[in-house]
Write an enzyme that holds these catalytic residues in place. Structure first.
Site, PDB file in Angstrom:
ATOM      1  N   LYS A   1       3.765   8.901   8.272  1.00  0.00           N
ATOM      2  CA  LYS A   1       3.185   8.209  10.602  1.00  0.00           C
ATOM      3  C   LYS A   1       4.381   8.636  11.421  1.00  0.00           C
ATOM      4  O   LYS A   1       4.264   9.795  11.674  1.00  0.00           O
ATOM      5  CB  LYS A   1       2.988   6.849  10.112  1.00  0.00           C
TER       6      LYS A   1
ATOM      7  N   ASP B   1       9.346   3.067   0.048  1.00  0.00           N
ATOM      8  CA  ASP B   1       8.624   3.279   1.123  1.00  0.00           C
ATOM      9  C   ASP B   1       8.233   2.722   1.921  1.00  0.00           C
ATOM     10  O   ASP B   1       7.772   1.757   2.266  1.00  0.00           O
ATOM     11  CB  ASP B   1       6.587   2.986   0.717  1.00  0.00           C
TER      12      ASP B   1
ATOM     13  N   TYR C   1       0.662  -1.013   0.078  1.00  0.00           N
ATOM     14  CA  TYR C   1      -0.487   0.041   0.014  1.00  0.00           C
ATOM     15  C   TYR C   1       0.417   1.177  -0.517  1.00  0.00           C
ATOM     16  O   TYR C   1       1.614   1.294   1.093  1.00  0.00           O
ATOM     17  CB  TYR C   1      -0.718   0.227   1.021  1.00  0.00           C
TER      18      TYR C   1
END
Ligand SMILES: *Cc1c(COP(=O)(O)O)cnc(C)c1O
Length: 428
Positions: free
Chosen positions: A267, A239, A144
């Protein structure tokens, strides 16, 4: 536990917010029931609107690595808020957090801040396309990278395929530039590259996958990607929105000693405020506006509250060099405990763990890619989720999510969780 107030609040929310939530996984669709509304959180615990206390294994999906309402972050945000909350002009704070991030992460010279992980990955791909003057990208099934159009792609029909949209609203034109590969399968990647010679701008990968449960790379996978990219003029994008500042001070690049060309963050880097970032060597980053031709911008990018939170978080992680080891030990302890009780109760399972990421799959086979992750028994997971919730332990409401261990968790919390899992798994 009683969830009366949460149920009422959810009913109210559904009237004015689609599905009652601002991000789909929060709606409990995969597990049934109604979502829990949070009132506050501190350290390892969530306190909901009905007055229940829950041990939190989601931690805002990763950012709260030092626990909720971590004092230095809260203090930094309060102090900055009093001085004005947004200017749309440069601040010294932005340089401070950029310099610290660059010093912590290997192989990057410059970093640009955005507002989410989605934005970071979207911008990284644009930069890679601009830099290489190529259009196509390779992504892996089950990884994702946020919800921008290029990533909402599923496997099309045929062996060496073009992707097809997996959401209405993503055009076929966009989908055709995203090629889908199998995680941990280098041969598959090599075949795609061969079939699209000199057309691929970038390979984007979660260097440790965390969005199909936790799936570490098999030995040689990341090294192989690095070699394929170098040999074919392709940029390798890590990522690290989930893994950055979590699996090591310098993320997976440091952990496995592999250099990516562009690295994405989110995050943890925002300390719980909306922050993303992407970073690379100067040669690549200088391709961005205003120095270079690739456009990228943001009214609230580098926002002072967000930067203050992120800086306080990174400073804490930079100062306490033992933290990643401590997190790993706590997570391994939890994993060993879960394994012990599930075995004792004859449950079929696989546990994947690396650093402070862990997930429990209800299937006996090794979980190494999306296909194997999808084999997990979701009915068992539902019982597991709701059983744990009743015991006051909150894990992600989907079998495809990783648990995030925070430093605020004590060994008593972990023991409590293992006992709860023992109790719940007796009812399967
Ligand atoms: C969470 C996540 C994103 C998206 O970040 P948002 O801040 O939710 O937009 C991208 N990539 C990975 C690996 C993630 O875990």
């Amino acid at each position: 536990m009683i969830y009366k107030r949460s149920s009422e609040l959810f009913a109210e929310a559904e009237k004015v917010i689609p599905g009652g939530v601002n991000s789909p996984v929060r709606a409990f669709k995969a597990v049934g029931g109604t979502p829990i509304f949070v009132k506050s959180a501190k350290g390892a615990y969530l306190y909901d609107e009905d007055g229940n206390r829950l041990i939190d294994y989601i931690n805002s999906w990763g950012p709260m690595i030092l626990g909720h309402a971590y004092e230095p972050v809260v203090e930094a945000v309060i102090a900055k808020a009093k001085l004005g909350t947004s200017f749309g002009m440069p601040t010294e704070l932005e340089t401070q957090i950029a310099a610290l991030a660059v010093s912590m992460v290997p192989n990057i010279d410059k970093i640009r801040f955005v507002n989410s992980g989605t934005e970071a990955c979207m911008s990284a791909v644009r930069l890679a396309r601009g830099f290489t003057k190529r259009d196509k990208i390779i992504k892996f099934a089950g990884c994702y990278h946020g919800h921008s159009d290029s990533f909402l792609i599923q496997a099309g029909s045929g062996a060496v395929t073009f992707g097809t949209p997996n959401s209405p609203g993503v055009t076929a034109g966009t989908a055709k530039d995203t090629l889908l590969a199998k995680y941990n399968d280098l041969e598959n990647v090599a075949t795609l590259i061969e079939a699209n010679k000199n057309e691929i701008a970038a390979i984007i990968v979660e260097p440790v996958a965390g969005n199909m449960g936790c799936i570490p790379p098999v030995k040689g996978f990341l090294e192989g990607l690095r070699e394929l990219c170098t040999a074919n003029g392709i940029l390798l994008i890590f990522d690290e929105v989930m893994t950055g500042f979590r699996l090591a001070r310098g993320g997976v690049q440091e952990l496995f000693n592999i250099n990516a060309d562009i690295v994405c963050f989110g995050k943890v880097i925002g300390g719980g405020l909306p922050v993303g970032a992407f970073a690379a060597r100067a040669e690549i980053m200088n391709y961005l506006a205003p120095l270079g031709p690739v456009y990228q911008a943001g009214t609230l990018s580098g926002n002072p509250l967000a930067m203050a939170a992120g800086l306080a978080m990174l400073q804490a992680l930079d100062t306490d060099r033992a933290i990643f080891k401590r997190l790993e030990e706590k997570t391994a302890y939890l994993g060993a405990g879960i394994e012990r009780v599930l075995k004792a109760n004859n449950v079929v399972f696989t546990i994947n763990q690396i650093g402070s990421m862990i997930s429990v799959h209800f299937d006996a086979n090794p979980v190494t890619d999306f296909q194997s992750a999808a084999k997990g028994d979701n009915e068992t997971f539902k019982k597991f989720f709701h059983g744990l919730l009743a015991e006051g332990v909150y894990i992600a409401p989907s079998a495809y999510e990783t648990w995030f261990i925070t430093d605020a968790l004590t060994y008593e919390d972990l023991d409590f969780t293992i006992q709860a899992i023992d109790k719940v798994s007796k009812t399967f």
